[in-house]
Design an enzyme around this catalytic site. Sequence first.
Site, mmCIF file in Angstrom:
data_model
loop_
_atom_site.group_PDB
_atom_site.id
_atom_site.type_symbol
_atom_site.label_atom_id
_atom_site.label_comp_id
_atom_site.label_asym_id
_atom_site.label_seq_id
_atom_site.Cartn_x
_atom_site.Cartn_y
_atom_site.Cartn_z
ATOM 1 N N HIS A 152 0.818 -1.220 0.000
ATOM 2 C CA HIS A 152 0.000 0.000 0.000
ATOM 3 C C HIS A 152 0.852 1.270 0.000
ATOM 4 O O HIS A 152 0.380 2.334 -0.425
ATOM 5 C CB HIS A 152 -0.929 -0.005 1.217
ATOM 6 C CG HIS A 152 -2.208 0.741 1.013
ATOM 7 N ND1 HIS A 152 -2.315 1.858 0.204
ATOM 8 C CD2 HIS A 152 -3.450 0.544 1.525
ATOM 9 C CE1 HIS A 152 -3.566 2.305 0.231
ATOM 10 N NE2 HIS A 152 -4.276 1.526 1.023
ATOM 11 N N ASP A 385 -10.025 -6.869 -18.400
ATOM 12 C CA ASP A 385 -10.376 -7.876 -19.413
ATOM 13 C C ASP A 385 -9.100 -8.351 -20.092
ATOM 14 O O ASP A 385 -8.435 -7.583 -20.786
ATOM 15 C CB ASP A 385 -11.345 -7.271 -20.431
ATOM 16 C CG ASP A 385 -11.790 -8.261 -21.501
ATOM 17 O OD1 ASP A 385 -11.340 -9.422 -21.474
ATOM 18 O OD2 ASP A 385 -12.574 -7.857 -22.378
#
Length: 439
Positions: A152, A385
Amino acid sequence: MKITVHSSKAVKPEYGACGVAPGCTADVVPLTVLDKANFDTYISVIYAFHPPAPPNAVLEAGLGRALVDYREWAGRLGVDANGDRAILLNDAGARFVEATADVALDSVMPLKPTSEVLSLHPSGDDGPEELMLIQVTRFACGSLVVGFTAQHLVSDGRATSNFFLAWSQATRGVAVDPVPVHDRASFFHPREPLHVEYEHRGVEFKPYEKAHDVVCGADGDEDEVVVNKVHFSREFISKLKAQASAGAPRPCSTLQCVVAHLWRSMTMARGLDGGETTSVAIAVDGRARMSPQVPDGYTGNVILWARPTTTAGELVDRPVKHAVELISREVARINDGYFKSFIDFANSGAVEKERLVATADAADMVLSPNIEVDSWLRIPFYDMDFGGGRPFFFMPSYLPVEGLLILLPSFLGDGSVDAYVPLFSRDMNTFKNCCYSLD
């Protein structure tokens, strides 16, 4: 569900014939004050795709191409010439793990937020200080689950999601969009003279000696933290908005309504004394709030927290509209001036002189009487995708931090919201009984 790991390797940026990073001007990227204010921990998320999915070799090659545009994720944390924490652009690589499952994915769907899902992604402890770790798991039915684990300190949720999107675009052979913006030095300069307008001690910073005062629950089954997934339908949210916006000049946002409702429900479930103070920390993205705006493709952290605060009695005895007003006021306060005040304070020397550390402490496993909210409602997880279609399911990994609330858009795509709510098991039945009530 048995997961078998077949290979684990470091994937490095694939520069092709040029052999070097295009446009590379530095080998070290110092962390900004906003990076350092964030959680020094790894966050894991899980995507699920129906077949067909590209072969693992194609995914690996796409990852190598994406890392050319996002060298941070192939680097390591270290220090720069001044001794400050930095990302070393050494192209050491991101971890790529190939695995299989012995069941059809449908037999375990929807995946539940339990320790079982930990087998679907690498742990941040698995690699030699790698900043990005990825596991691709093929199920017996041909479905694909991709688990990401990312440090993070390198980037916030939006920037990390942009990298995931870039990987899928590189795999399909299309241009990376949004174009990554790596310049961390230009956006967060302190002003001259410094102008600290807000109090940041006790907000983004705390004294070092309190950094390890971790509150833990007592032993026993009742003190186990369990994570419950709550689904709020579009119809429920519409009713909640109508109730919370009554008499207001404009409707309140989905985020504010859902957070207000869950703050009240979790406070009721905890059984807090009416006079006890409770707050909710809401992550606020500064990209559009700062002037000049920070580009959407910026690759680092641009997050600070709004912290509306009240007493437990005020919160639960007054209508949800009151909680929404508290949240709206505090979120609006985290504006350009607040971000710049934070930057000035972080560069004033007070942090070093007073031995302050970030309040964002990954060691805090129990947040009660408070709540922390990570909203992923606007992050385009479902745009990813690889060539076989978008994911049909997405979730955060199992993260049993009591009071750490994660919100994300439902995979139904109809405006409904999923909330992952961790509470002590002793409080969970009460929470389940009140979380769908609009009283």
